[in-house]
Scaffold this active site. Structure first.
Site, mmCIF file in Angstrom:
data_model
loop_
_atom_site.group_PDB
_atom_site.id
_atom_site.type_symbol
_atom_site.label_atom_id
_atom_site.label_comp_id
_atom_site.label_asym_id
_atom_site.label_seq_id
_atom_site.Cartn_x
_atom_site.Cartn_y
_atom_site.Cartn_z
ATOM 1 N N CYS A 15 -15.507 4.431 5.473
ATOM 2 C CA CYS A 15 -16.884 4.151 5.073
ATOM 3 C C CYS A 15 -16.890 2.841 4.304
ATOM 4 C CB CYS A 15 -17.430 5.287 4.202
ATOM 5 S SG CYS A 15 -19.061 4.979 3.500
ATOM 6 N N ASP A 48 0.787 -1.228 0.000
ATOM 7 C CA ASP A 48 0.000 0.000 0.000
ATOM 8 C C ASP A 48 0.823 1.285 0.000
ATOM 9 O OD1 ASP A 48 -2.516 1.489 0.147
ATOM 10 O OD2 ASP A 48 -1.933 1.944 2.205
ATOM 11 N N CYS A 89 -25.251 -4.709 -12.401
ATOM 12 C CA CYS A 89 -25.474 -4.230 -11.029
ATOM 13 C C CYS A 89 -24.872 -2.844 -10.820
ATOM 14 C CB CYS A 89 -24.863 -5.215 -10.041
ATOM 15 S SG CYS A 89 -25.026 -4.718 -8.305
#
Length: 318
Positions: A242, A133, A191
Site C-alpha cells: 500500500c 533490509d 502536516c
C-alpha cells in the site's frame, strides 16, 4: 582499528559513481536514542507476526554486535520512482511501487558489492558487511543519522530531492573514516495528511505505525489463510502492499524518475490481473515473479489477497 588511506569524500564519490543517489559516512556506534522507542514498539506488539523483529534486538541497535570490526558506516539511498500510475480497474489489484521492477535487495546488494570491491582496491585490509533490509539493522535510523533525510510521520525516510521513494542500504566497514554527514531537520511540520489518509488508522501517532493495522503488512507479511476483518474492507484495491501514506505526502511532489533501469515496471506488476493471479500454479508463479520483490507474499498470500478483493467487489455490487 585501521586508519584508512581512502577518504570519506572519495568513498562518497565512488558510491555516486556506482549509481546511488545519496550517501553519507558516519561512525559506527550504538543507536542509544532509538533503543527505548524500538523496545516500546515491540512491547506493544506492533510488529505483529514479524517475529524476527524481536530477535537480535541488540544487533539492530548496535552495529558492533552485528559486525564487531565495524568502525564506519556508509549509508546509501537509491531512488526507485518511475512515472507509471495505477489504474482503478476492479479486475486488477494495485501493487506497491517498490515492487514494480527487479527486487531491490538484489539491485542494492550488487551496487554495494561493487563499492566494497573498489574500497578494497584502495585499502587491501578493508573488510565490510553489506546490509540491505534483511540484516538486523535499523536502516531508517542510519539514513537519518547519515543526513539522507528525516523520518516522516508515516515512518518512512523523506529526502528533500526524491521524497520517500528511496531504498536504503548500509556498508559496515572496519576502516576509521572521517564522518561526512549533515543531519536534516524534520520538515513535516504540522502536516498530518499521511495519518489522516490511512484507511485503517495504522499510524497510531506521528512516526509510529502499528503493523497489525497496516495494509502493507497484511498483504505481504501476514501468513493467515484469510485477511483480518479489520483490514479486508479497507483494501482500497491493494493486492500487494500500500502506498497511500506516501502518495499523499507533499514532499513526494519532488519525485524524479530514477535512472536505474532495473526498476522499470514489469508488465503486470503495476496492476495485476486478479483472475490471472488465481490461476497461477507454483511453477508459473515462480516463473512470473522470478527476481521480483512480490515473491515475499508467497503464492498463497497473493491468491488470498486476490480473493479478498474480488469478494469485496461482489459485496459492493449486491
Amino acid at each position: 582499528m585501521i586508519t584508512a588511506s581512502v577518504t570519506s569524500r572519495a568513498v562518497k564519490e565512488r558510491a555516486l559513481f556506482e549509481g546511488f543517489h545519496k550517501v553519507g559516512v558516519i561512525s559506527a556506534g550504538p543507536l542509544e536514542e532509538e533503543a527505548p522507542r524500538l523496545k516500546e514498539w515491540l512491547a506493544r506488539g506492533y510488529h505483529g507476526e514479524m517475529s524476527w523483529m524481536a530477535r537480535d534486538v541488540e544487533k539492530r541497535l548496535n552495529p558492533l554486535e552485528l559486525f564487531p570490526p565495524a568502525r564506519s558506516i556508509v549509508v546509501v539511498a537509491l531512488n526507485y520512482y518511475t512515472p507509471n500510475q495505477h489504474q482503478e480497474n476492479p479486475a486488477s489489484g494495485k501493487v506497491s511501487r517498490y515492487a514494480w521492477g527487479d527486487d531491490y535487495h538484489d539491485v542494492l546488494k550488487t551496487k554495494l558489492e561493487s563499492l566494497l570491491a573498489w574500497i578494497r582496491e584502495q585499502e587491501p585490509e578493508a573488510e565490510g558487511k553489506i546490509c540491505v533490509d534483511i540484516q538486523p539493522t535499523l536502516d531508517k535510523a542510519w539514513a537519518v543519522r547519515a543526513g539522507l533525510g528525516w523520518l516522516g510521520k508515516h515512518s518512512n525516510v523523506i529526502t528533500p530531492e526524491y521524497g520517500s521513494w528511496v531504498f536504503i542500504g548500509e556498508l559496515l566497514l572496519n576502516l576509521d573514516l572521517e564522518p561526512e554527514a549533515e543531519p536534516i531537520d524534520d520538515h513535516c511540520g504540522t502536516c498530518t495528511l499521511c495519518i489522516d489518509a490511512c484507511p485503517t488508522q495504522a499510524i497510531t501517532e506521528p512516526y509510529v505505525v502499528d503493523s497489525t493495522k497496516c495494509i502493507s503488512y497484511a498483504t505481504i507479511e501476514l501468513r493467515t489463510p484469510e485477511l483480518p476483518e479489520t483490514i479486508q474492507p479497507h483494501l482500497s484495491g491493494w493486492l500487494y502492499g500500500c502506498d497511500i501514506c506516501q502518495d499523499v505526502c507533499p514532499w513526494n511532489r519532488f519525485e524524479a524518475a530514477t535512472d536505474e533501469p532495473r526498476f522499470t515496471a514489469r508488465e503486470g506488476n503495476v496492476n495485476a490481473n486478479l483472475d490471472q493471479i488465481l490461476e497461477l500454479a507454483p511453477e508459473s508463479y515462480a516463473e512470473r515473479f522470478r527476481g521480483s520483490a512480490m515473491k515475499r507474499a508467497k503464492l498463497a498470500g497473493l491468491q488470498r489477497n486476490a480473493r479478498a478483493l474480488l469478494s469485496d467487489q461482489l459485496s459492493d455490487s449486491q
